[in-house]
Design a protein around this motif. Structure first.
Motif, short mmCIF file in Angstrom:
data_model
loop_
_atom_site.label_atom_id
_atom_site.label_comp_id
_atom_site.label_asym_id
_atom_site.label_seq_id
_atom_site.Cartn_x
_atom_site.Cartn_y
_atom_site.Cartn_z
N SER A 1 45.67 42.95 40.52
CA SER A 1 46.66 42.24 40.18
C SER A 1 46.46 40.55 40.24
O SER A 1 46.75 40.14 39.21
CB SER A 1 47.89 42.64 41.34
OG SER A 1 48.35 43.80 41.30
N ASP B 1 44.70 40.39 35.36
CA ASP B 1 43.91 40.80 36.09
C ASP B 1 42.53 41.23 35.57
O ASP B 1 41.35 41.61 35.99
CB ASP B 1 44.29 41.51 37.27
CG ASP B 1 44.98 42.77 37.08
OD1 ASP B 1 45.88 42.84 36.11
OD2 ASP B 1 45.04 43.88 37.71
N HIS C 1 51.15 51.89 40.04
CA HIS C 1 50.00 51.95 40.94
C HIS C 1 49.81 53.44 41.40
O HIS C 1 51.01 53.88 41.20
CB HIS C 1 49.53 50.91 41.51
CG HIS C 1 49.03 49.49 40.75
ND1 HIS C 1 47.92 49.45 39.96
CD2 HIS C 1 50.09 48.70 40.37
CE1 HIS C 1 47.96 48.30 39.25
NE2 HIS C 1 49.19 47.73 39.38
ZN LIG Z 1 45.09 45.73 37.04
#
Ligand SMILES: [Zn+2]
Ligand SMILES: [Zn+2]
Length: 287
Positions: free
Chosen positions: A11, A77, A222
């Motif tokens: 992130s 990211d 996630h």
């Molecule tokens: Zn990621």
């Protein structure tokens, strides 16, 4: 086949003493196979340090970089290291980037939109080295070959077009799924995910959340640590590396999560579970 982690964080990059051991740079992994140019998985902030590591021997020989990068998706990211990759400052350097096709335009055009003023001082086209982009259509599995390295790319559940990769060379195999949305039941496993991870020597897998965190962030794209273990066991993988650590998790928290993951894996078929840490190398050897 040798795997070295240059960025393991999910992130957002982070820096302080509490992230010292596992590291604060975002997704970037180097895969080394004897006789082949470097294969880079994702272009997160870890790419800056990888560039420095690759630069030293290149400068000594005077040969510009030739490398391939596999990009899972375009979240910040996973791309933020690209403008800071020093080997691309050298004329003659070539980086071939394979990534998921985008609805907004070609991979080249979408990334050029992120690497330009006012976001960055220069345009991507002003790098002295050459960036070559290869769009992978989202749909059927894509089979790619780079010398003796075979790569399979498949779409995996996340937010936006996202790929997972299976890399095979030297009779060894690894799967890379840094961002993977766990299903609500956290039991079923996507067919494509199972195929990528089937019997691999190492799975590098999204392990961003605890079970408690998942309750409030269940659709943020996630997995939990427990689901990462579940995927690896279901696929018959030999080893699991927990990856894409949440920026709110300190080294001590990741240590605790690793203990829990090992406990969950113990009755299964998993040979070992580790938490990926920056600059750690896993040598899968060869057969
Ligand atoms: Zn990621
Ligand atoms: Zn993502």
């Amino acid at each position: 086949m040798k795997i070295t982690y240059y960025g393991t964080r999910g992130s957002c990059p982070c820096s302080s003493d509490q992230y010292r051991r596992y590291g604060g740079n975002t997704s970037c992994v180097l895969v080394e196979v004897d006789g082949e140019p470097p294969l880079i998985l994702d272009l997160g902030t870890g790419l800056r340090a990888l560039g420095d590591a690759l630069d030293r021997p290149l400068r000594a020989t005077g040969v510009p970089l030739e490398a391939t990068a596999l990009l899972t998706h375009l979240h910040y990211d996973h791309i933020l290291g690209l403008p800071f990759f020093s080997p691309l400052r050298v004329p003659g350097a070539v980086l071939d980037v394979y990534g998921p096709a985008q609805e907004q335009g070609s991979l080249h055009d979408v990334l050029a939109g992120a690497v330009q003023p006012p976001f960055f001082p220069i345009h991507m086209g002003e790098f002295r080295g050459e960036l070559r982009f290869h769009d992978i259509a989202i749909g059927d599995p894509a089979e790619l070959r780079f010398g003796s390295i075979a790569v399979t790319a498949r779409p995996i559940p996340h937010r936006g077009h996202t790929l997972g990769f299976r890399v095979e060379a030297d009779g060894r195999s690894m799967a890379y799924l840094p961002d993977h949305q766990a299903p609500a039941d956290r039991r079923t496993v996507d067919e494509g995910v199972l195929a990528l991870c089937d019997g691999v020597d190492l799975v590098v897998h999204d392990a961003q959340y605890t079970d408690d965190e998942f309750v409030t962030m269940s659709d943020w794209g996630h997995s939990t640590v427990a689901y990462a273990v579940h995927v690896a066991v279901e696929a018959g993988a030999k080893r699991l590396a927990l990856f894409h650590h949440d920026p709110s998790h300190s080294d001590r928290e990741i240590d605790r999560l690793l203990v829990r993951a090992r406990r969950l894996a113990a009755p299964g078929r998993l040979g070992s579970v580790t938490a990926a840490s920056e600059r750690a190398t896993v040598d899968l050897g060869r057969t």
